[in-house]
Design an enzyme around this catalytic site. Structure first.
Site, mmCIF file in Angstrom:
data_model
loop_
_atom_site.group_PDB
_atom_site.id
_atom_site.type_symbol
_atom_site.label_atom_id
_atom_site.label_comp_id
_atom_site.label_asym_id
_atom_site.label_seq_id
_atom_site.Cartn_x
_atom_site.Cartn_y
_atom_site.Cartn_z
ATOM 1 N N CYS A 68 0.773 -1.241 0.000
ATOM 2 C CA CYS A 68 0.000 0.000 0.000
ATOM 3 C C CYS A 68 0.810 1.300 0.000
ATOM 4 C CB CYS A 68 -0.928 0.020 1.217
ATOM 5 S SG CYS A 68 -1.983 -1.425 1.397
ATOM 6 N N HIS A 124 -2.349 6.585 4.982
ATOM 7 C CA HIS A 124 -1.273 5.594 5.069
ATOM 8 C C HIS A 124 0.076 6.095 4.558
ATOM 9 C CE1 HIS A 124 -0.436 0.965 5.106
ATOM 10 N NE2 HIS A 124 0.018 1.594 6.183
#
Length: 515
Positions: A68, A124
């Site tokens: 990610c 993130h």
């Protein structure tokens, strides 16, 4: 002994008139497999995404990073993760890790062109200081969660609540609040509704950039039952059935958003970019203790999945839609990478995408490729260099490392590409990851290379290194160039910073250090 960096030159700029800057909707699907959307031939119904893809340009040779955080950094910087130390693994909520503040992000550049900028969903990219959070990095607003994953309804990530609403002013905690009102709401629906509301309230004469990074379809497998019921007699596997419901909910939200754009009169002047952040996590490899986060995704016909350098981990699903495309309605086979979005968008607007100082821009302007079906501006993609990688999983200190590069039809893997390393059956009824064949991959950093022609052999079954040693030597030399300037990973081993403990911050994850 290995690797390094190469300077890339931007090729060809096709600029739009400053007075005609389109709205830009950049949608990220989390952990989406290569064989998950309806237009790939699955039994999952994604009519809104399928229609956008049909009317747009599907990117068939498009690469992302294997997990990610590195992909999200690539989207927003135009630079490979090796440039800023994010090549190893995802960022931790409990550690002082984040995308370097010296990196200029896409929304910061878009504000130079008069764009309003909004981030929704998963961040993130670090939040241990306020300066690392979205509204300090070019976004006017943020609604979502800072970390990498959480419960879809409770919004708990470990022992802390992670859901925020951050306002535009750079005033730190005074312009941010923990969005406790989101408790009980399903995140996919919340994010879609936020996007719709922003469109409804937007002054359409101002260009808008919306970064809509869904939590879906990342684990855990959670969705309101009403989205699963339609698949009760279509999909036998319970995990795949729940996954189908999660994807259907996201597709519905995107349909609501495009309807809002049409009602506002903005759709015809909106460029929609859809991308996965990595391949789907799959089960079935005994070597992969981290592959248990399978959400029912499939990467057929590609080998491997999330966490690995096999095609199933790094070939992403992506398409572009918009009336400003000169050609559309086809599958494009030009080579493209996640870093290309930064210079493509800026060049389309007539802005110079060159980074400040001596930084290397790894992305290319691919607007001619996307809009006019011209040849790709790149012939090479550095897939990754990770010296810390270990076959026992990421975050294991002392790993032997691995790397991969693609040039033309050739893909060279150095060291172990990583688990999962199997092939999955096409997704139809019983949908467990069933291998076509098991080929043991016993390789070591610096000692073993594998070479594949991934156009003729996209399943990566036939290692042809021995018969093409000239190609192997050339690609190893390229990796050597990249490796010579690799920035050490910012990943820190061991436990988290005790100051990050949510119990010290009212039960919520929040920035805990000051610059």
């Amino acid at each position: 002994m290995l690797f390094g960096s190469a300077l890339f030159l931007l090729l060809g700029v096709t600029a739009a008139s400053a007075a005609e800057h389109p709205h830009i909707l950049f949608i990220v699907a989390d952990d989406l497999g290569y064989h998950d959307l309806g237009f790939r031939g699955t039994r999952i119904k994604t009519p809104n995404l399928d229609q956008l893809a049909k009317e747009g340009v599907v990117l068939n040779q498009y690469y992302v990073q294997p997990v990610c955080s590195p992909s999200r950094a690539s989207f927003l910087t135009g630079r490979y993760p090796i440039r800023y130390g994010m090549q190893h693994y995802v960022l931790s909520s409990s550690k002082a890790e984040g995308l370097n503040l010296s990196e200029t992000l896409l929304p910061q550049r878009l504000k130079e062109a008069g764009y309003s900028t909004h981030a929704i969903g998963k961040w993130h990219l670090g939040f241990y200081t306020w300066e690392h959070t979205p509204t300090f990095r070019g976004f006017d607003s943020f609604y979502g969660f800072y970390g990498g994953g959480e419960d879809y309804f409770k919004h708990m990530a470990g022992k802390g609540y992670d859901f925020r609403r951050d306002k535009e002013a750079r005033c730190g905690n005074g312009c941010s609040h923990v969005a406790t009102e989101a408790k009980g709401g399903y995140s996919t629906t919340l994010f879609s509704e936020e996007a719709v509301n922003i469109v409804k309230e937007h002054d359409s004469s101002t260009p808008m950039f919306m970064y809509l990074a869904y939590q879906a379809v990342h684990a855990p497998r959670e969705v309101p039952p009403s989205y699963v019921t339609p698949y009760d007699h279509i999909i036998e596997d319970s995990e795949r059935r729940t996954f189908a419901g999660m994807l259907a909910c996201m597709d519905e939200g995107i349909g609501n958003l495009t309807s809002a754009l049409k009602e506002k009169g903005m759709m015809d002047n909106t460029l929609i970019i859809f991308t996965a952040d990595n391949g789907g996590p799959i089960r079935g490899s005994s070597r992969c203790h981290i592959c248990g986060d399978n959400t029912g995704t499939e990467n057929y016909p590609l080998r491997g999945g999330k966490h690995s350098l096999w095609e199933g981990g790094v070939r992403g699903t992506s398409f572009v839609h918009g009336k400003m495309l000169a050609t559309s309605g086809y599958y494009n086979e030009g080579l493209m990478h996640a870093t290309d979005w930064f210079p493509t968008i800026l060049s389309m607007l007539g802005l110079d995408p060159s980074p400040s100082g001596s930084k290397t821009l790894d992305g290319f302007n691919q607007w001619p490729l996307i809009s006019q079906n011209q040849s790709s501006a790149r012939n090479e993609v550095l897939i990754n260099i990770d010296r810390l990688h270990n076959v026992n999983g990421p975050g294991v200190q002392g790993g032997e490392g691995h790397a991969a590069i693609r040039q033309g039809n050739w893909k060279l893997c150095l060291g172990d590409p990583g688990p999962p390393d199997i092939w999955s059956m096409p997704v139809n009824a019983s949908l467990h990851a069933m291998p076509f064949a098991m080929k043991p991959t016993v390789t070591a950093w610096n000692t073993t290379v594998q070479l594949f022609d991934v156009v003729k052999d996209e399943r990566e079954e036939n290692d042809v290194a021995a018969a093409n040693m000239d190609v192997v030597k050339s690609l190893l030399a390229k990796l050597q160039e990249y490796n010579s300037t690799v920035v050490p990973p910012i990943y820190t081993f061991g436990g988290g910073d005790p100051r990050s403990d949510p119990s010290k911050h009212g039960g919520a994850w929040t920035p805990w250090l000051e610059q």
